[in-house]
Design an enzyme around this catalytic site. Structure first.
Site, PDB file in Angstrom:
ATOM      1  N   THR A  10       0.863  -1.180   0.000  1.00  0.00           N
ATOM      2  CA  THR A  10       0.000   0.000   0.000  1.00  0.00           C
ATOM      3  C   THR A  10       0.904   1.236   0.000  1.00  0.00           C
ATOM      4  O   THR A  10       2.055   1.172   0.437  1.00  0.00           O
ATOM      5  CB  THR A  10      -0.953   0.004   1.208  1.00  0.00           C
ATOM      6  OG1 THR A  10      -0.184  -0.055   2.403  1.00  0.00           O
ATOM      7  CG2 THR A  10      -1.919  -1.175   1.151  1.00  0.00           C
TER       8      THR A  10
ATOM      9  N   GLY B 142       1.427   4.359   1.608  1.00  0.00           N
ATOM     10  CA  GLY B 142       2.123   4.889   2.783  1.00  0.00           C
ATOM     11  C   GLY B 142       3.073   3.882   3.401  1.00  0.00           C
ATOM     12  O   GLY B 142       4.157   4.231   3.870  1.00  0.00           O
ATOM     13  N   CYS B 143       2.683   2.623   3.372  1.00  0.00           N
ATOM     14  CA  CYS B 143       3.514   1.559   3.944  1.00  0.00           C
ATOM     15  C   CYS B 143       4.763   1.327   3.098  1.00  0.00           C
ATOM     16  O   CYS B 143       5.843   1.086   3.630  1.00  0.00           O
ATOM     17  CB  CYS B 143       2.709   0.266   4.033  1.00  0.00           C
ATOM     18  SG  CYS B 143       1.171   0.427   4.970  1.00  0.00           S
ATOM     19  N   SER B 144       4.609   1.402   1.780  1.00  0.00           N
ATOM     20  CA  SER B 144       5.703   1.099   0.859  1.00  0.00           C
ATOM     21  C   SER B 144       6.615   2.283   0.562  1.00  0.00           C
ATOM     22  O   SER B 144       7.786   2.091   0.257  1.00  0.00           O
ATOM     23  CB  SER B 144       5.139   0.575  -0.464  1.00  0.00           C
ATOM     24  OG  SER B 144       4.478  -0.649  -0.263  1.00  0.00           O
TER      25      SER B 144
ATOM     26  N   LEU C 262       7.767   1.414   6.059  1.00  0.00           N
ATOM     27  CA  LEU C 262       8.806   0.376   6.080  1.00  0.00           C
ATOM     28  C   LEU C 262      10.151   0.916   5.601  1.00  0.00           C
ATOM     29  O   LEU C 262      11.167   0.674   6.262  1.00  0.00           O
ATOM     30  CB  LEU C 262       8.379  -0.847   5.268  1.00  0.00           C
ATOM     31  CG  LEU C 262       9.402  -1.994   5.208  1.00  0.00           C
ATOM     32  CD1 LEU C 262       9.802  -2.479   6.594  1.00  0.00           C
ATOM     33  CD2 LEU C 262       8.861  -3.143   4.365  1.00  0.00           C
TER      34      LEU C 262
END
Length: 189
Positions: free
Chosen positions: A70, A72-74, A78
């Protein structure tokens, strides 16, 4: 505090009562609490990882994301921890774990794509049981198809939550990003 109890007629001889709670029956994990003992998965379903074994006798960071791949996560969450792994290590935090509500194969591919190996362990919580035990689940059925994790980060010392950072809306990137956690540790969590 609780919803209405309704009687639903199943047949002329049997009635069943349904219960609906309007508020969660549990609260989110708090600072000072001990991590719940749960099994997560690393890379594939046969590689089971007990989260309390991961942090037993160690200082580390645990953070949760709504989903692998997704935006924001990518793009931010992270990668920030991957890039800051050395900085955390210099402060005595050598274990960094990302928990995502995805299957282990997806989590593995995501970790590989973002070069997390050797810096951040990406663990899968496919049924969100660990996330629910923390009280940090968020219904994202409309966007992602099921219940996912709120975005959060925790500073852990021997399975105790020393500091907790939960995004106010569950998805933003304000308090749970690596730099904010690093700053808090430097100030003396």
């Amino acid at each position: 505090m609780f919803g209405i109890i309704k009687t639903v007629q199943l047949s002329t001889a049997t009635a069943v009562r349904a219960f609906h709670a309007t508020k969660p029956l549990f609260a989110a994990i708090k600072e000072g609490a001990t991590l719940p003992n749960h099994t997560l998965f690393e890379n594939e379903p046969k590689n089971k990882v007990n989260i309390t074994d991961v942090f037993a006798g160690k200082k580390g960071i645990l953070f949760g994301v709504p989903g692998a791949f997704t935006p924001g996560c990518s793009k931010t969450h992270l990668p920030g921890y991957v890039n800051s792994a050395k900085d955390f290590g210099q402060l005595g935090y050598d274990t960094i774990v990302c928990v995502t509500v995805n299957d282990p194969f997806v989590s593995q591919a995501w970790a590989k794509q973002l070069n997390a190996e050797g810096k951040v362990r990406v663990l899968a919580d496919p049924d969100a049981k660990f996330t629910k035990a923390l009280g940090l689940e968020k219904d994202m059925t409309a966007a992602l198809g099921n219940v996912r994790s709120s975005r959060y980060a925790m500073v852990i010392d021997n399975n105790k939550v020393k500091k907790l950072f939960v995004e106010p809306d569950g998805t933003g990137l304000t308090c749970s990003v690596s730099q904010k956690v690093l700053d808090a540790i430097k100030k003396g969590v």
